[in-house]
Design a protein around this motif. Structure first.
Motif, PDB file in Angstrom:
ATOM      1  N   PHE A  89       0.838  -1.198   0.000  1.00  0.00           N
ATOM      2  CA  PHE A  89       0.000   0.000   0.000  1.00  0.00           C
ATOM      3  C   PHE A  89       0.871   1.244   0.000  1.00  0.00           C
ATOM      4  O   PHE A  89       1.878   1.302   0.692  1.00  0.00           O
ATOM      5  N   GLY A 116       0.141  12.324  11.725  1.00  0.00           N
ATOM      6  CA  GLY A 116      -0.002  10.913  11.424  1.00  0.00           C
ATOM      7  C   GLY A 116      -1.262  10.531  10.685  1.00  0.00           C
ATOM      8  O   GLY A 116      -1.501   9.356  10.465  1.00  0.00           O
ATOM      9  N   ARG A 117      -2.093  11.484  10.284  1.00  0.00           N
ATOM     10  CA  ARG A 117      -3.318  11.100   9.578  1.00  0.00           C
ATOM     11  C   ARG A 117      -2.959  10.778   8.148  1.00  0.00           C
ATOM     12  O   ARG A 117      -2.537  11.638   7.384  1.00  0.00           O
ATOM     13  N   LEU A 118      -3.148   9.508   7.783  1.00  0.00           N
ATOM     14  CA  LEU A 118      -2.737   9.022   6.481  1.00  0.00           C
ATOM     15  C   LEU A 118      -3.946   8.567   5.667  1.00  0.00           C
ATOM     16  O   LEU A 118      -4.934   8.107   6.220  1.00  0.00           O
ATOM     17  N   TYR A 119      -3.830   8.676   4.355  1.00  0.00           N
ATOM     18  CA  TYR A 119      -4.840   8.176   3.428  1.00  0.00           C
ATOM     19  C   TYR A 119      -4.190   7.085   2.595  1.00  0.00           C
ATOM     20  O   TYR A 119      -3.135   7.283   2.002  1.00  0.00           O
ATOM     21  N   PHE A 120      -4.852   5.935   2.541  1.00  0.00           N
ATOM     22  CA  PHE A 120      -4.274   4.753   1.910  1.00  0.00           C
ATOM     23  C   PHE A 120      -4.882   4.485   0.548  1.00  0.00           C
ATOM     24  O   PHE A 120      -6.072   4.702   0.325  1.00  0.00           O
ATOM     25  N   GLY A 121      -4.067   3.941  -0.345  1.00  0.00           N
ATOM     26  CA  GLY A 121      -4.547   3.412  -1.605  1.00  0.00           C
ATOM     27  C   GLY A 121      -5.106   2.011  -1.418  1.00  0.00           C
ATOM     28  O   GLY A 121      -5.080   1.454  -0.323  1.00  0.00           O
ATOM     29  N   ARG A 122      -5.602   1.432  -2.520  1.00  0.00           N
ATOM     30  CA  ARG A 122      -6.253   0.113  -2.447  1.00  0.00           C
ATOM     31  C   ARG A 122      -5.270  -1.026  -2.280  1.00  0.00           C
ATOM     32  O   ARG A 122      -5.627  -2.072  -1.758  1.00  0.00           O
TER      33      ARG A 122
END
Lengths: 114, 114
Positions: A89, A100-106
């Protein structure tokens, strides 16, 4: 809003070959990116990160490349081994976002065959 | 140093039941978060906390509550379970080291709501 995604959902490589896993993002304010590895039944594991003031960063057998012009990053794994089989990912965070707020891919499923 | 621990590993609930997913970390990290992971998807942020007594909503907070009474613990409560909450739940904590946010994940809780 932010959008992080991957070009290919699966990737199969032969043991010993190099692997390249791609990731695209849409938020031009993104300034920090991480690659994670997730083995079956386990939580994601940090591999390598890169800040937007860099184009390239190297770790042990891994290299992350960042192209801010086209909002694209990639993870290169050298001499891929069976133990590298996992889902990979990318995640991104933007300047000013909460710590630390992260947005993840699929994710991309990497399969290494002998 | 156990890192991030989660209990239980597996749970089956009936619709309408409530339960609490436990998460603890022994690394003295300020930031903790809860994610859910659905098949073929990346991780989506449910709630997060930047320190004891401080919590906030992520991308998909509906149906979940959190509290942070200590630095170490960050439980996630499902008030009235629904089948849409069937997922794998990951707790994570992170520190800021050298300007990067290295996030550590627990092993996950696999929840099925029937």
């Amino acid at each position: 809003g932010e959008s992080v995604g991957l070009h290919l959902p699966t990737l199969s490589v032969q043991e010993g070959d190099n692997s390249i896993i791609n990731c695209a993002y849409s938020n031009s304010a993104s300034d920090y990116f991480i690659w994670y590895k997730q083995e079956s039944g386990k939580g994601p594991q940090f591999i390598i990160d890169i800040r937007s003031n860099m184009d390239k960063r190297q770790g042990q057998r891994v290299t992350v490349l960042l192209n801010k012009t086209v909002k694209h990053l990639s993870l290169q794994i050298a001499a891929t081994q069976p133990g590298d089989s996992a889902v990979y990912f990318c995640a991104e965070s933007s300047r000013g976002s909460t710590l630390g707020r992260l947005y993840f891919g699929r994710g991309t499923q990497l399969t290494v065959w002998p | 140093n156990a890192g991030v621990t989660q209990t239980p590993k597996f749970q089956v609930l009936k619709t309408g039941q409530s339960m609490t997913l436990q998460c603890a970390q022994d690394m003295n990290h300020e930031y903790m978060s809860w994610y859910r992971q659905d098949p073929g998807m990346g991780l989506r942020l449910i709630h997060y906390s930047v320190g004891a007594g401080i919590t906030d909503q992520g991308e998909v907070p509906n149906g979940y509550n959190v509290s942070r009474s200590t630095t170490e613990d960050f439980p996630l409560r499902l008030l009235s379970a629904a089948p849409s909450q069937t997922s794998v739940y990951f707790c994570a904590s992170n520190r800021r080291a050298g300007g990067t946010y290295e996030q550590y994940f627990g092993p996950g809780t696999r929840l099925t709501v029937t």
